[in-house]
Design a protein around this motif. Structure first.
Motif, PDB file in Angstrom:
ATOM      1  N   GLN A 132     116.707  -1.085 -19.674  1.00  0.00           N
ATOM      2  CA  GLN A 132     117.653  -1.657 -20.620  1.00  0.00           C
ATOM      3  C   GLN A 132     117.075  -2.923 -21.258  1.00  0.00           C
ATOM      4  O   GLN A 132     117.174  -3.118 -22.477  1.00  0.00           O
ATOM      5  N   THR A 133     116.449  -3.765 -20.447  1.00  0.00           N
ATOM      6  CA  THR A 133     115.872  -5.005 -20.958  1.00  0.00           C
ATOM      7  C   THR A 133     114.758  -4.730 -21.955  1.00  0.00           C
ATOM      8  O   THR A 133     114.653  -5.397 -22.998  1.00  0.00           O
ATOM      9  N   LYS A 134     113.923  -3.728 -21.660  1.00  0.00           N
ATOM     10  CA  LYS A 134     112.843  -3.382 -22.576  1.00  0.00           C
ATOM     11  C   LYS A 134     113.388  -2.926 -23.916  1.00  0.00           C
ATOM     12  O   LYS A 134     112.872  -3.310 -24.976  1.00  0.00           O
ATOM     13  N   ALA A 135     114.442  -2.125 -23.892  1.00  0.00           N
ATOM     14  CA  ALA A 135     115.060  -1.672 -25.139  1.00  0.00           C
ATOM     15  C   ALA A 135     115.667  -2.848 -25.902  1.00  0.00           C
ATOM     16  O   ALA A 135     115.571  -2.929 -27.132  1.00  0.00           O
ATOM     17  N   GLN A 136     116.306  -3.766 -25.169  1.00  0.00           N
ATOM     18  CA  GLN A 136     116.883  -4.953 -25.795  1.00  0.00           C
ATOM     19  C   GLN A 136     115.814  -5.758 -26.517  1.00  0.00           C
ATOM     20  O   GLN A 136     115.977  -6.142 -27.684  1.00  0.00           O
ATOM     21  N   GLU A 137     114.712  -6.031 -25.822  1.00  0.00           N
ATOM     22  CA  GLU A 137     113.641  -6.831 -26.408  1.00  0.00           C
ATOM     23  C   GLU A 137     113.051  -6.144 -27.632  1.00  0.00           C
ATOM     24  O   GLU A 137     112.741  -6.795 -28.638  1.00  0.00           O
ATOM     25  N   THR A 138     112.908  -4.822 -27.562  1.00  0.00           N
ATOM     26  CA  THR A 138     112.349  -4.076 -28.682  1.00  0.00           C
ATOM     27  C   THR A 138     113.267  -4.144 -29.894  1.00  0.00           C
ATOM     28  O   THR A 138     112.820  -4.389 -31.024  1.00  0.00           O
TER      29      THR A 138
END
Length: 206
Positions: A132-138
């Motif tokens: 989820q965090t990776k998607a948020q940052e992207t």
């Protein structure tokens, strides 16, 4: 997005090799059937190298379940997204990339392991949070300030809030690799239909 360096890619490859070895050993022998020394021998690294990446074998096992995409694959996908794509369309592509049949199957196996060995549960939740965090940052990076951050976080949480009930079976969805005989409840929808329905709701503003 910043192009990953060769050093970063090598570190990522080492981390993934150790994690995948740990995950495979857990599936073969159960959590109590192997030690860190077995992981490093299987992956071809030293115990010191393992300690540079993980604090314990449980952490490595959990990461091994999600080690199905490299940074290069991720970057390549992003280059194919049209520059004028909406934030919702970008998120759709990210979800399609992340939630492959392989990853869903591995997450289900990790969930089953965590139910048998409760010490794994926080690590299972941790890797889902990392996704989820990776998607948020992207999304925030691609948005470049053009979209409201509240909207970005709302989209992310709406989508990733369905992952746990999807994996643990609370949602009546036939996951990739399942067939109707595996799924006893009537009215189950396919995984692709589930994704389409979810994004229809999002495009309509719920």
């Amino acid at each position: 997005m910043t192009k990953p360096t060769l050093r970063h890619l090598k570190k990522e490859a080492t981390e993934q090799s150790l994690a995948i070895a740990a995950f495979e050993l857990a599936l073969e022998h159960g959590l109590d059937g192997f030690v860190v020394e077995d992981i490093v021998q299987k992956a071809g690294y030293s115990r010191r190298t393992f300690a540079n990446y993980f604090t314990c074998k449980e952490e490595a096992i959990a990461m091994g379940a999600t080690s199905v995409h490299s940074t290069t694959e991720f970057e390549n996908l992003l280059t194919k997204i049209p520059p004028n794509a909406s934030l919702l369309d970008v998120l759709y592509q990210l979800i399609k990339m992340q939630l492959t049949a392989n990853l869903i199957g591995r997450l289900r196996e990790l969930l089953l392991l965590s139910q048998k060995y409760p010490v794994l549960e926080p690590h299972f939740l941790g890797v889902v949070h990392q996704m989820q965090t990776k998607a948020q940052e992207t999304l925030l990076d691609l948005s470049n300030g053009n979209d409201d951050e509240i909207y970005t976080y709302l989209l992310i949480n709406a989508v990733y809030g369905t992952i746990l009930p999807l994996i643990d079976g609370r949602l009546n969805v036939l996951l990739p690799g399942q067939n109707m005989n595996d799924h006893q409840r009537a009215g189950a929808v396919t995984f692709d239909a589930f994704l389409e329905t979810m994004f229809v709701y999002l495009r309509k503003g719920f």
